[in-house]
Enzyme design. Structure first.
Site, short mmCIF file in Angstrom:
data_model
loop_
_atom_site.label_atom_id
_atom_site.label_comp_id
_atom_site.label_asym_id
_atom_site.label_seq_id
_atom_site.Cartn_x
_atom_site.Cartn_y
_atom_site.Cartn_z
N SER A 125 -23.37 -55.74 -6.49
CA SER A 125 -24.54 -56.60 -6.30
C SER A 125 -24.86 -57.34 -7.58
CB SER A 125 -25.71 -55.71 -5.91
OG SER A 125 -26.91 -56.42 -6.01
N TYR A 150 -31.32 -47.50 -6.85
CA TYR A 150 -30.34 -48.26 -6.07
C TYR A 150 -29.49 -49.14 -7.01
CZ TYR A 150 -28.24 -51.96 -3.32
OH TYR A 150 -27.33 -52.86 -2.80
N LYS A 154 -25.15 -49.12 -8.15
CA LYS A 154 -24.14 -50.19 -8.16
C LYS A 154 -23.46 -50.26 -9.53
CE LYS A 154 -24.54 -51.12 -3.93
NZ LYS A 154 -23.49 -50.71 -3.01
N1 LIG Z 1 -27.41 -56.96 2.12
C1 LIG Z 1 -27.57 -57.24 0.85
O1 LIG Z 1 -28.45 -58.04 0.48
C2 LIG Z 1 -26.68 -56.61 -0.19
C3 LIG Z 1 -26.65 -57.17 -1.48
C4 LIG Z 1 -25.83 -56.58 -2.42
C5 LIG Z 1 -25.03 -55.48 -2.10
N2 LIG Z 1 -25.09 -54.96 -0.85
C6 LIG Z 1 -24.26 -53.79 -0.53
O2 LIG Z 1 -23.38 -54.14 0.52
C7 LIG Z 1 -23.12 -53.01 1.34
C8 LIG Z 1 -23.39 -53.35 2.78
O3 LIG Z 1 -24.72 -53.80 2.90
P1 LIG Z 1 -25.35 -54.18 4.31
O4 LIG Z 1 -26.42 -55.17 4.04
O5 LIG Z 1 -24.28 -54.51 5.28
O6 LIG Z 1 -26.04 -52.79 4.66
P2 LIG Z 1 -26.20 -52.06 6.09
O7 LIG Z 1 -27.20 -50.98 5.90
O8 LIG Z 1 -26.44 -53.06 7.15
O9 LIG Z 1 -24.74 -51.43 6.32
C9 LIG Z 1 -24.36 -50.21 5.74
C10 LIG Z 1 -23.74 -49.37 6.85
O10 LIG Z 1 -23.28 -48.13 6.28
C11 LIG Z 1 -23.65 -47.07 7.15
N3 LIG Z 1 -23.76 -45.87 6.31
C12 LIG Z 1 -24.65 -45.63 5.31
N4 LIG Z 1 -24.45 -44.40 4.79
C13 LIG Z 1 -23.39 -43.85 5.46
C14 LIG Z 1 -22.72 -42.60 5.39
N5 LIG Z 1 -23.09 -41.65 4.54
N6 LIG Z 1 -21.68 -42.39 6.24
C15 LIG Z 1 -21.29 -43.33 7.12
N7 LIG Z 1 -21.90 -44.53 7.23
C16 LIG Z 1 -22.94 -44.78 6.41
C17 LIG Z 1 -24.95 -47.50 7.80
O11 LIG Z 1 -25.18 -46.87 9.05
C18 LIG Z 1 -24.72 -49.01 7.97
O12 LIG Z 1 -24.14 -49.32 9.22
C19 LIG Z 1 -23.96 -51.88 0.76
O13 LIG Z 1 -23.15 -51.13 -0.12
C20 LIG Z 1 -25.04 -52.60 0.00
O14 LIG Z 1 -25.56 -51.82 -1.03
C21 LIG Z 1 -25.88 -55.51 0.12
O1 LIG Z 2 -41.74 -60.59 1.99
C1 LIG Z 2 -41.14 -61.10 1.03
C2 LIG Z 2 -39.84 -60.68 0.64
C3 LIG Z 2 -39.26 -61.28 -0.46
N1 LIG Z 2 -39.90 -62.25 -1.15
C4 LIG Z 2 -39.26 -62.89 -2.31
O2 LIG Z 2 -38.04 -63.43 -1.88
C5 LIG Z 2 -37.06 -63.34 -2.92
C6 LIG Z 2 -35.84 -62.61 -2.39
O3 LIG Z 2 -36.21 -61.27 -2.09
P1 LIG Z 2 -35.24 -60.26 -1.31
O4 LIG Z 2 -34.79 -60.90 -0.04
O5 LIG Z 2 -35.93 -58.95 -1.22
O6 LIG Z 2 -33.96 -60.20 -2.23
P2 LIG Z 2 -33.79 -59.66 -3.73
O7 LIG Z 2 -35.05 -59.13 -4.26
O8 LIG Z 2 -33.13 -60.73 -4.50
O9 LIG Z 2 -32.84 -58.41 -3.51
C7 LIG Z 2 -31.72 -58.43 -2.62
O10 LIG Z 2 -30.61 -58.90 -3.24
C8 LIG Z 2 -30.15 -58.09 -4.33
C9 LIG Z 2 -28.94 -58.76 -4.92
O11 LIG Z 2 -27.92 -58.89 -3.99
C10 LIG Z 2 -29.80 -56.69 -3.83
O12 LIG Z 2 -29.42 -55.90 -4.90
C11 LIG Z 2 -31.00 -56.11 -3.16
O13 LIG Z 2 -30.62 -54.89 -2.61
C12 LIG Z 2 -31.48 -57.02 -2.07
O14 LIG Z 2 -32.66 -56.50 -1.50
C13 LIG Z 2 -37.75 -62.62 -4.08
O15 LIG Z 2 -38.23 -63.59 -4.96
C14 LIG Z 2 -38.93 -61.92 -3.42
O16 LIG Z 2 -40.03 -61.77 -4.29
C15 LIG Z 2 -41.18 -62.68 -0.76
O17 LIG Z 2 -41.76 -63.57 -1.40
N2 LIG Z 2 -41.74 -62.08 0.31
#
Ligand SMILES: NC(=O)c1ccc[n+]([C@@H]2O[C@H](COP(=O)([O-])OP(=O)(O)OC[C@H]3O[C@@H](n4cnc5c(N)ncnc54)[C@H](O)[C@@H]3O)[C@@H](O)[C@H]2O)c1
Ligand SMILES: O=c1ccn([C@@H]2O[C@H](COP(=O)(O)OP(=O)(O)O[C@H]3O[C@H](CO)[C@@H](O)[C@H](O)[C@H]3O)[C@@H](O)[C@H]2O)c(=O)[nH]1
Length: 338
Positions: A125, A150, A154
């Site tokens: 991330s 969290y 990462k």
């Molecule tokens: N969505 C974002 O904004 C974002 C940003 C940066 C990094 N990531 C990373 O990307 C990855 C995927 O994110 P996402 O948004 O698709 O999340 P998500 O929660 O939608 O998907 C994660 C999946 O993993 C499964 N899971 C969790 N723990 C498990 C376990 N112990 N055994 C088996 N399955 C398990 C959950 O049921 C879920 O389906 C994560 O590692 C997250 O930290 C996400």
């Molecule tokens: O109700 C809300 C939610 C968010 N925000 C703003 O919207 C922006 C984006 O917020 P969010 O969607 O929560 O994303 P991030 O805070 O950038 O974090 C996301 O993106 C990161 C980088 O990928 C990941 O590490 C985090 O898990 C994921 O939550 C930020 O300025 C927040 O302050 C609002 O103003 N109102």
């Protein structure tokens, strides 16, 4: 070629499974459904016409992980999405995060290092950069102390992989640092399914638009940015998914220059919270109910990617605009609430 996708029923995982199957890979999904639904499988089948193998398993069960790799000795690559991802929850329950995001990673690496040749793609991330000193953020920007357990998982996850690679030349890995993935598949068969009140901006916007939430709070409009709200790099989830296929192919074709590589996945364009709201209003044709609220603790002012490394080395770039991504998020929200 058989690929394991952990967390393959989640938001980014499900979109990646579709892209892998479209490219002819045979996919096995492991998911414990802790943050997803079994119905996602139907969406994947509806889009790609193929049903991936699915094992409902909790990856924290080390012996189950061992048995899985014994049974599927022909797995050529692993894309490891499974993790817990709620920043606030990680502050409340750090050990859950260290166990699920790092314990599981160790179990998978222990199995991969038993193989003659193994490839791993890891979900990292942009949170590892914290508030970077320079925009856009390159992969060489220093990793800053994490704001939450969290974020820490990462950073430590990357370190665990890097250290393991140093002593295991047969293991090839890529960490992909996602900026802000949003949107849904254009078919609206799969999308984001946040459980409870969404913590992220885009699902909160679409849920407000559809009437599920009364009002969006914009967290701070007194930041040193043009309109005072925070800036992020919002990237369409399908673009993120496609990057995984390209990264995996790089490893499978032995084109990697080192056995641990890192790439940013972003669009290169920063958008403010107000710009995201305006994009939503444009694509939905409706005004969004929002108010300006206090800053949210831990938010960085701005973060957007320098995408040159991924563009040049992976030969990948993000194609969708913010409006396209917002339109797909809105279409998806309307579909699931219909
Ligand atoms: N969505 C974002 O904004 C974002 C940003 C940066 C990094 N990531 C990373 O990307 C990855 C995927 O994110 P996402 O948004 O698709 O999340 P998500 O929660 O939608 O998907 C994660 C999946 O993993 C499964 N899971 C969790 N723990 C498990 C376990 N112990 N055994 C088996 N399955 C398990 C959950 O049921 C879920 O389906 C994560 O590692 C997250 O930290 C996400
Ligand atoms: O109700 C809300 C939610 C968010 N925000 C703003 O919207 C922006 C984006 O917020 P969010 O969607 O929560 O994303 P991030 O805070 O950038 O974090 C996301 O993106 C990161 C980088 O990928 C990941 O590490 C985090 O898990 C994921 O939550 C930020 O300025 C927040 O302050 C609002 O103003 N109102």
């Amino acid at each position: 070629m058989k690929i394991l996708v952990t967390g393959g029923l989640g938001f980014i995982g499900s979109h990646t499974v579709v892209e892998l199957q479209n490219k002819g890979f045979e996919v096995v999904i492991i998911d414990n459904l802790s943050n997803s639904s079994i119905n996602v499988l139907d969406g994947i089948v509806a889009i790609s016409g193929k049903k991936p193998l699915f094992e409902k398993m909790d990856l924290r069960d080390k012996s189950a992980v061992q048995s899985f790799f014994k049974k599927h000795g022909d797995i050529e690559g692993v894309i490891h999405f499974a993790a817990s991802k709620a920043v606030g929850e990680s502050v409340e329950n750090p050990l859950l995060y260290y166990e699920n995001n790092l314990g599981v990673l160790v179990y998978i690496l222990q199995e991969l290092t038993k193989k003659d040749r193994a490839r791993l793609i890891f979900s990292s991330s942009c949170t590892v950069y914290g508030q970077a000193d320079e925009m856009p953020i390159t992969e060489n920007a220093p990793v800053k102390p994490a704001e939450s357990p969290y974020g820490n998982t990462k950073q430590i996850g990357e370190e665990i992989i890097k250290d393991t690679c140093k002593v295991n030349p047969s293991l090839a890995t890529i960490a992909l640092r996602y900026f802000n993935p949003i949107g849904a598949h254009p078919s609206v068969e799969i999308g984001e399914l946040p459980i409870g009140v969404p913590q992220n901006l885009v699902p909160f916007i679409t849920q407000t638009g559809v009437g599920l939430r009364e009002e969006l709070s914009v967290f701070g409009d007194d930041y040193p940015t043009e309109d005072g709200t925070c800036i992020r790099d919002y990237i369409h989830v399908v673009d993120v998914a496609k990057a995984h296929v390209v990264a995996l192919e790089r490893l499978l074709e032995n084109k990697n220059e080192a056995n641990y590589e890192v790439f940013n996945l972003g669009t290169g364009k920063g958008s403010s919270v107000l710009e995201v709201i305006h994009s939503f209003e444009k694509v939905s044709g409706q005004k969004l109910n929002y108010k300006i609220a206090n800053r949210r603790p831990g938010d960085v002012i701005q973060a957007y990617a320098d995408t040159q490394k991924a563009n040049e080395i992976l030969g990948w770039k993000a194609y969708s605009s913010l409006d396209e991504a917002m339109k797909s998020a809105w279409d998806w929200e309307q579909k699931i609430r219909a």
